[in-house]
Scaffold this motif. Structure first.
Motif, PDB file in Angstrom:
ATOM      1  N   LEU A 174       0.832  -1.192   0.000  1.00  0.00           N
ATOM      2  CA  LEU A 174       0.000   0.000   0.000  1.00  0.00           C
ATOM      3  C   LEU A 174       0.870   1.247   0.000  1.00  0.00           C
ATOM      4  CD1 LEU A 174      -2.552  -1.275   2.618  1.00  0.00           C
ATOM      5  CD2 LEU A 174      -2.672  -1.436   0.148  1.00  0.00           C
ATOM      6  N   LEU A 179      -1.327  10.015   1.140  1.00  0.00           N
ATOM      7  CA  LEU A 179      -2.416  10.041   2.104  1.00  0.00           C
ATOM      8  C   LEU A 179      -1.973  10.510   3.476  1.00  0.00           C
ATOM      9  CD1 LEU A 179      -4.129   6.671   1.188  1.00  0.00           C
ATOM     10  CD2 LEU A 179      -4.753   8.962   0.436  1.00  0.00           C
ATOM     11  N   GLN A 268      -6.354  -3.218  -0.415  1.00  0.00           N
ATOM     12  CA  GLN A 268      -6.299  -1.789  -0.726  1.00  0.00           C
ATOM     13  C   GLN A 268      -7.658  -1.121  -0.548  1.00  0.00           C
ATOM     14  OE1 GLN A 268      -4.510  -2.298  -4.657  1.00  0.00           O
ATOM     15  NE2 GLN A 268      -2.780  -1.023  -3.986  1.00  0.00           N
ATOM     16  N   VAL A 269      -8.714  -1.799  -0.966  1.00  0.00           N
ATOM     17  CA  VAL A 269     -10.058  -1.228  -0.831  1.00  0.00           C
ATOM     18  C   VAL A 269     -10.442  -1.104   0.638  1.00  0.00           C
ATOM     19  CG1 VAL A 269     -12.506  -1.589  -1.344  1.00  0.00           C
ATOM     20  CG2 VAL A 269     -10.791  -2.059  -3.096  1.00  0.00           C
ATOM     21  N   ALA A 272      -8.525   1.673   2.163  1.00  0.00           N
ATOM     22  CA  ALA A 272      -9.071   2.958   1.710  1.00  0.00           C
ATOM     23  C   ALA A 272     -10.294   3.338   2.530  1.00  0.00           C
ATOM     24  CB  ALA A 272      -9.430   2.870   0.226  1.00  0.00           C
ATOM     25  N   ALA A 276     -10.450   6.570   4.985  1.00  0.00           N
ATOM     26  CA  ALA A 276     -11.448   7.596   4.676  1.00  0.00           C
ATOM     27  C   ALA A 276     -12.425   7.791   5.822  1.00  0.00           C
ATOM     28  CB  ALA A 276     -12.196   7.217   3.400  1.00  0.00           C
ATOM     29  N   LEU A 296     -13.346   8.417   0.128  1.00  0.00           N
ATOM     30  CA  LEU A 296     -13.122   7.086  -0.445  1.00  0.00           C
ATOM     31  C   LEU A 296     -12.620   7.185  -1.888  1.00  0.00           C
ATOM     32  CD1 LEU A 296     -16.020   4.811   0.855  1.00  0.00           C
ATOM     33  CD2 LEU A 296     -13.598   4.239   0.802  1.00  0.00           C
ATOM     34  N   THR A 299      -9.053   8.394  -1.861  1.00  0.00           N
ATOM     35  CA  THR A 299      -8.100   7.392  -1.387  1.00  0.00           C
ATOM     36  C   THR A 299      -7.868   6.305  -2.431  1.00  0.00           C
ATOM     37  OG1 THR A 299      -8.956   7.786   0.842  1.00  0.00           O
ATOM     38  CG2 THR A 299      -7.562   5.859   0.541  1.00  0.00           C
ATOM     39  N   MET A 300      -8.928   5.864  -3.090  1.00  0.00           N
ATOM     40  CA  MET A 300      -8.755   4.834  -4.112  1.00  0.00           C
ATOM     41  C   MET A 300      -7.986   5.363  -5.315  1.00  0.00           C
ATOM     42  SD  MET A 300     -12.155   2.398  -4.052  1.00  0.00           S
ATOM     43  CE  MET A 300     -13.337   3.672  -4.427  1.00  0.00           C
ATOM     44  N   PHE A 303      -4.443   5.190  -4.554  1.00  0.00           N
ATOM     45  CA  PHE A 303      -3.927   3.828  -4.642  1.00  0.00           C
ATOM     46  C   PHE A 303      -3.771   3.354  -6.083  1.00  0.00           C
ATOM     47  CE2 PHE A 303      -5.579   2.613  -0.195  1.00  0.00           C
ATOM     48  CZ  PHE A 303      -4.398   3.065   0.366  1.00  0.00           C
ATOM     49  N   ALA A 310     -13.444   4.682  -9.791  1.00  0.00           N
ATOM     50  CA  ALA A 310     -13.601   4.796  -8.342  1.00  0.00           C
ATOM     51  C   ALA A 310     -14.932   5.444  -7.986  1.00  0.00           C
ATOM     52  CB  ALA A 310     -12.442   5.603  -7.757  1.00  0.00           C
TER      53      ALA A 310
END
Length: 342
Positions: A174, A179, A268-269, A272, A276, A296, A299-300, A303, A310
């Protein structure tokens, strides 16, 4: 002058023509008022949901159109994880009270609380439904309120533990550089954490009428928490359900994203979502809709996900978790009110 016998005396006095007898005014019986109140409370959720659907109809239409071309098996998995989320919420609610609650009604109340939670901000709707449910089970108001406080405290603590575990388990996969907040943001966050307890202490010191009920509530909450943490049958659902909640929510988002071809992993999801919701979870919005969604998507994208994909994933996630169960949840809420469970 002759006197009449007692049994022949008139039992009522004749009324004077100048003073007519007052006609009784119609009084609405308490049962009628209670029935009208319960009917109003039963129909109110449906009216609120209808108004919200009219206002946000474009989101529902666009989200449904985008999900129409998605992989149905991944969407089915998302629905499965959504249902598990209600079960996890019911486990946390059960772990926050010593009494054993009926499992079926408890699960139904959390399903209904989910619908109420998307109407009022800051989980007020869900807490109100749960408070009425606990009182209906014979739990006093003070202990029921302490249960809600424990529930609200355990969930962010468990989410923080899950977040730390993810950061430790996936240090290389990650990318967190974009972030990590700057020094000013961290300073403001630390100031907010310190300022909250200070303001609470000042209020208790200055406003004396608040001191006794506040201290009584704290004593009740501490007593309940101490009792619950001596019983493994309450500790496991309380903390286990709270830790499972963000994992299940992240699994729903990942399922929707995979159905649309999102190029991110499950870890990763989920991370995220954790980042968030931790960053903007304190913003009072109905069901977290709005600030958490924007965080969200950001953040995605950080990534490595495309912006449009997204955004589509989050819209589909909201359709799957908010709009699909909203009408059934509202009907269950109305039914519980009608049957006097709430």
């Amino acid at each position: 002058m002759s006197l009449l016998p007692l049994d022949e005396l008139p039992t009522t006095l004749p009324s004077s023509p100048s003073s007519p007898s007052p006609t009784p005014s119609p009084v609405r019986s308490p049962s009628t008022v209670a029935r009208l109140t319960r009917l109003t409370v039963t129909l109110l959720p449906l009216l609120l949901i209808g108004a919200w659907a009219v206002v946000d109809w474009r989101t529902v239409r666009d989200g449904a159109a985008r999900l129409a071309g998605a992989d149905p098996w991944w969407l089915l998995a998302g629905i499965f994880f959504t249902c598990l989320g209600w079960t996890a919420a019911a486990c946390v609610r059960q772990g926050a009270v010593p009494e054993r609650l009926p499992p079926g009604l408890l699960l139904a109340s959390q399903f209904a609380a989910g619908a109420a939670n998307h109407v009022l901000p800051a989980s007020i709707g869900a807490h109100a439904v749960t408070l009425r449910f606990l009182q209906g089970r014979g739990i006093p108001l003070a202990r029921a309120t302490a249960s809600l406080a424990l529930y609200s405290l355990v969930k962010p603590l468990a989410k923080t533990v899950v977040l730390i575990a993810f950061l430790v388990a996936f240090p290389d996969v990650l990318r967190l550089g974009e972030l990590v907040p700057d020094d000013l943001t961290l300073l403001l966050a630390a100031g907010a954490l310190v300022l909250g307890p200070v303001i609470a202490c000042l209020l208790l010191t200055v406003v004396r009428p608040l001191r006794r009920p506040a201290l009584g509530f704290v004593r009740t909450a501490l007593t309940e928490a101490r009792l619950l943490h001596t019983r493994p049958s309450r500790v496991l659902p309380l903390w286990g359900g709270a830790a499972a909640t963000p994992l299940l929510q992240g699994s729903v988002i990942a399922s929707v994203g995979f159905s649309l071809g999102l190029p991110l992993s499950w870890a990763q999801v989920v991370l995220a979502l954790l980042l968030a919701s931790t960053a903007v979870g304190a913003v009072p919005a109905p069901g977290g809709i709005g600030p958490v969604d924007a965080a969200l998507v950001f953040t995605m994208v950080a990534f490595g996900a495309p912006m449009d994909l997204a955004t589509t994933t989050i819209v589909g996630y909201r359709v799957l978790t908010v709009w699909v169960p909203l009408l059934p949840g509202t009907l269950v809420l109305s039914a519980l009110v009608h049957r006097k469970v709430l």
